[in-house]
Enzyme design. Structure first.
Site, PDB file in Angstrom:
ATOM      1  N   LYS A 290      42.882  49.173  37.530  1.00 25.04           N
ATOM      2  CA  LYS A 290      42.684  49.225  36.079  1.00 25.04           C
ATOM      3  C   LYS A 290      41.682  50.303  35.697  1.00 25.04           C
ATOM      4  CE  LYS A 290      43.048  47.764  31.833  1.00 25.04           C
ATOM      5  NZ  LYS A 290      44.264  48.198  31.134  1.00 25.04           N
TER       6      LYS A 290
ATOM      7  N   ARG B 198      41.418  44.773  38.248  1.00 20.18           N
ATOM      8  CA  ARG B 198      40.969  46.119  38.584  1.00 20.18           C
ATOM      9  C   ARG B 198      41.791  46.726  39.719  1.00 20.18           C
ATOM     10  NH1 ARG B 198      35.697  47.045  36.720  1.00 20.18           N
ATOM     11  NH2 ARG B 198      35.125  48.362  38.469  1.00 20.18           N
TER      12      ARG B 198
ATOM     13  N   CYS C 203      37.446  48.796  43.113  1.00 20.74           N
ATOM     14  CA  CYS C 203      36.766  47.649  43.700  1.00 20.74           C
ATOM     15  C   CYS C 203      36.019  46.835  42.648  1.00 20.74           C
ATOM     16  CB  CYS C 203      35.741  48.116  44.730  1.00 20.74           C
ATOM     17  SG  CYS C 203      36.418  49.219  45.947  1.00 20.74           S
TER      18      CYS C 203
ATOM     19  N   GLU D 282      54.467  57.876  26.726  1.00 17.56           N
ATOM     20  CA  GLU D 282      53.832  56.590  27.009  1.00 17.56           C
ATOM     21  C   GLU D 282      54.888  55.557  27.420  1.00 17.56           C
ATOM     22  OE1 GLU D 282      51.164  55.535  27.777  1.00 17.56           O
ATOM     23  OE2 GLU D 282      51.119  53.408  27.345  1.00 17.56           O
TER      24      GLU D 282
ATOM     25  N   GLU E 211      55.249  52.422  35.750  1.00 19.76           N
ATOM     26  CA  GLU E 211      54.112  51.826  36.465  1.00 19.76           C
ATOM     27  C   GLU E 211      54.322  50.355  36.791  1.00 19.76           C
ATOM     28  OE1 GLU E 211      50.302  51.764  34.382  1.00 19.76           O
ATOM     29  OE2 GLU E 211      51.328  51.667  32.472  1.00 19.76           O
TER      30      GLU E 211
ATOM     31  N   LYS F  89      54.815  53.550  30.942  1.00 17.83           N
ATOM     32  CA  LYS F  89      54.756  52.088  30.946  1.00 17.83           C
ATOM     33  C   LYS F  89      55.839  51.533  31.861  1.00 17.83           C
ATOM     34  CE  LYS F  89      52.013  51.406  29.726  1.00 17.83           C
ATOM     35  NZ  LYS F  89      50.669  51.692  29.475  1.00 17.83           N
TER      36      LYS F  89
ATOM     37  N   ASN G 198      31.084  49.469  45.392  1.00 15.60           N
ATOM     38  CA  ASN G 198      32.147  50.037  44.568  1.00 15.60           C
ATOM     39  C   ASN G 198      31.840  51.521  44.403  1.00 15.60           C
ATOM     40  OD1 ASN G 198      34.018  50.700  42.599  1.00 15.60           O
ATOM     41  ND2 ASN G 198      32.928  49.680  40.942  1.00 15.60           N
ATOM     42  N   GLY G 199      32.848  52.383  44.588  1.00 18.38           N
ATOM     43  CA  GLY G 199      32.620  53.811  44.385  1.00 18.38           C
ATOM     44  C   GLY G 199      32.780  54.585  45.677  1.00 18.38           C
TER      45      GLY G 199
ATOM     46  N   HIS H  80      67.901  72.921  29.063  1.00 23.82           N
ATOM     47  CA  HIS H  80      67.362  74.046  29.848  1.00 23.82           C
ATOM     48  C   HIS H  80      67.170  73.652  31.310  1.00 23.82           C
ATOM     49  CE1 HIS H  80      67.000  76.340  26.208  1.00 23.82           C
ATOM     50  NE2 HIS H  80      66.462  75.277  25.640  1.00 23.82           N
TER      51      HIS H  80
ATOM     52  N   TRP I 239      39.533  48.115  46.950  1.00 22.72           N
ATOM     53  CA  TRP I 239      40.697  48.985  46.745  1.00 22.72           C
ATOM     54  C   TRP I 239      40.478  50.144  47.711  1.00 22.72           C
ATOM     55  CZ3 TRP I 239      42.173  53.875  44.802  1.00 22.72           C
ATOM     56  CH2 TRP I 239      43.499  53.955  44.326  1.00 22.72           C
TER      57      TRP I 239
END
Ligand code: F6R
Length: 608
Positions: free
Chosen positions: A603, A27, A2, A481, A488, A485, A99-100, A504, A75
């Protein structure tokens, strides 16, 4: 997660709030809303969806007109994204944004209901706080906020207005980030600096438990006990342009292009007479000599930077390094001692799991070092030592420049530690440091050379259901990475796999035409990696090989070859990361996805 904003001043408050929220879109959010004092009454507008949906709604129903108010991008955590669950939420005389997470919201709701407060409209934990504040409100906002803080558990930040205190905005921070901007005759609250940078560069960092009051365009502060607090006014060291896309179509591609500068700005102040020197961060060779073990703890991309760090530190400094996901580390009862160093890597410095991993490490007596991009963030402030990366604001959800500067810090740390431990001669250390100093030019060249190739090759990926990234050693660390990338932002399933481990089990996934991206930049392992590439190729895979400009790759092994400059072998991830970022970017663009704000992602992950 948020985003919170608030404004008190002469401008049109609704416009300021929406514009500031736009700067926090990165965000991640699924609904938005504002509350503004209009003729001394609070007027709320909120809507599920994007800020453009809110703006359209306000065009239809009337925009609140006034000079003080609060705003929010939500969010969803408690309750689905909907108009009703969007913030702001209200009690009778209190309206707030949040927020939170409020951990004990169920108990508080129970308490309120047993005190005849039953009119809950939403499923959110936020509304419970609004009602609780209203319950405590006796005409003194600070007293009510302080009482509320004693009851509520969790990490959160709030922007609050009281119906009978027109044109005043209150804010409180409990762990979750919140800053207070001070312009000339106007004041702001925001979850992050980009929201206010178009109006002012001057801001205060709220500390845990501090309350801000914005009135008559001026911000003042008090602590949890109601005592006035004098705070240091800080100045953001980047300008408005750094939070704008400028000539680029997306923040992600802008940030990819900013990497040479970001790396240069990060390493230059840490090199003295051609040798790594972290003394400006309070780190001395003596300290680096003392650690028996190193733990690198982080999430996502930052954790992948830690994987590269592990290979490099172990190879050069000969100190054992364990890399942990912060979400696992905090619950796995790790064995730490005073002789261990825990390195927390985080772009935002606010990631909930990384923050808790830091707290745990401190409780267990280990020394802690934060590698953080956002100045003054919680992790940076709470660790024993901090090395700031100087990437500037990273707006795209998919991290690129923050990753590369994290890598460059891993190299500096490895070089200095290796030299301090007597594992690297001065000559070798100087040579490696000089090679690191040369990487910004090599990165710039790689970007220039590869944009077109990656754009083309990405057209071969868009129809894939799934793909594999493979590599050995540092190439494996980098392929993790690359895979993250791609998945996402393109929404194509992908996995990274150690090339030698394929047979394997995982090789059974290979079907005709399945893309396999092989990172093969480590010359000492090249032959072995090429054999693995041939194994998948002969089973029908479409292979894309990332290697250096001088390696000879059997043409039969590769459908496409992407060549990057040959630099020092240990530094190859600094250039080989570029095509992986570009492939992900163009695949996402070609699929028509929202590149900078991929679905379901935020984010800054400030909740567990
Ligand atoms: C992926 C990405 C995330 C973050 C992770 C940690 O592109 O950006 O995986 O790396 O959420 O965030 P920070 O570095 O802010 O702790």
């Amino acid at each position: 997660m948020c985003g919170i904003v608030g404004y008190v001043g002469p401008r049109d408050c609704s416009d300021v709030l929406v514009s500031a929220l736009t700067k926090l879109e990165y965000r991640g959010y699924d609904s938005a809303g504002i509350a503004v004092f209009e003729n001394n009454a609070i007027k709320v507008a909120k809507s599920k969806g994007r800020l453009t949906d809110l703006t359209k709604k306000m065009q239809k129903e009337g925009k609140p007109i006034g000079h003080a108010g609060i705003g929010h991008t939500r969010w969803a955590t408690h309750g689905e994204p909907s108009d009703i669950n969007s913030h702001p939420h209200s009690g009778k005389r209190v309206t707030l944004v949040h927020n939170g997470i409020i951990e004990n919201y169920k108990e508080i709701k129970q308490f309120l209901m047993s005190n005849d407060r039953r009119g809950f409209l939403s499923d959110t934990d936020t509304e419970v706080v609004a009602q609780l504040l209203d319950f405590y409100y006796d005409g003194d906002p600070i007293r009510a906020i302080r009482k509320m803080l004693h009851e509520v558990r969790g990490s959160f930040a709030l922007g609050i207005i009281f119906a009978d205190r027109p044109d005043t905005v209150y804010a409180v921070r409990c762990e979750s980030p919140l800053i207070v901007g001070q312009g000339s005759g106007e004041a702001f609250i925001a979850s992050d600096v980009p929201a206010i940078i178009q109006y002012t560069k001057n801001y205060y960092l709220l500390d845990h438990g501090e309350i801000a009051v914005l009135k008559n365009g001026i911000a003042s502060f008090c602590d949890l006990h109601g005592r006035m607090v004098e705070k240091e006014l800080k100045t953001a060291d980047w300008d408005e342009d750094s939070a704008e896309k400028g000539e680029y179509e997306h923040f992600m591609i802008k940030e990819i292009h900013e990497q040479p500068t970001a790396v240069k700005t990060t390493i230059t102040p840490r090199i003295e007479n051609g040798m790594p020197d972290l003394s400006e961060c309070g780190i001395t060779p003596d300290m680096l000599r003392g650690y028996q073990r190193i733990f690198i703890v982080a999430c996502g991309t930052a954790m992948h930077a830690g994987m590269v760090g592990k290979y490099v530190i172990e190879r050069l400094a000969r100190v054992p390094v364990t890399v942990d996901m912060a979400s696992e580390f905090r619950y796995r009862d790790p064995l730490l001692s005073e002789e261990d160093l825990v390195v927390i890597i985080s772009q935002s410095g606010e990631t909930a799991d990384s923050k808790e991993a830091l707290n745990l490490s401190k409780r267990l007596g280990a020394k802690t070092l934060a590698v953080v991009n956002v100045k003054g963030s919680s992790i940076a402030r709470e660790a024993d030592m901090v090395i700031y990366t100087h990437a500037g604001p990273e707006i795209a959800v998919a991290s690129t420049k923050a990753y590369l500067v994290q890598l460059s810090v891993m190299y500096l740390l490895a070089f200095e530690m290796a030299y301090a431990n007597g594992k690297l001669s001065e000559e070798e250390c100087r040579r490696l440091t000089a090679s690191l100093v040369a990487t910004p030019a090599a990165i710039a060249k790689t970007i220039d050379d590869l944009v077109d190739d990656c754009q083309y090759i990405s057209t071969k990926l868009i129809t894939a259901d799934s793909l594999l990234y493979i590599g050995r050693g540092l190439d494996y660390a980098l392929s993790m990475e690359g895979s993250l990338k791609l998945k996402e932002i393109s929404y194509i399933h992908s996995e990274s796999y150690a090339a030698g481990e394929l047979k394997h089990g995982t090789i059974s996934l290979i079907v005709d035409g399945m893309p396999v991206i092989a990172v093969a930049t480590q010359n000492t392992l090249l032959e072995k990696t090429v054999s693995n590439i041939k194994e998948v190729k002969s089973r029908g895979a479409m292979t894309i090989v990332v290697c250096d400009e001088l390696s000879s790759i059997d043409p039969e092994a590769a459908d496409y070859i992407i060549r990057v400059p040959r630099i020092e072998e240990v530094l190859m991830p600094m250039v080989a990361a570029i095509p992986l970022q570009l492939l992900a970017y163009y695949t996402s663009v070609n699929k028509g996805n929202d590149v900078d704000k991929p679905r379901n992602l935020a984010k800054s992950v400030t909740v567990e």
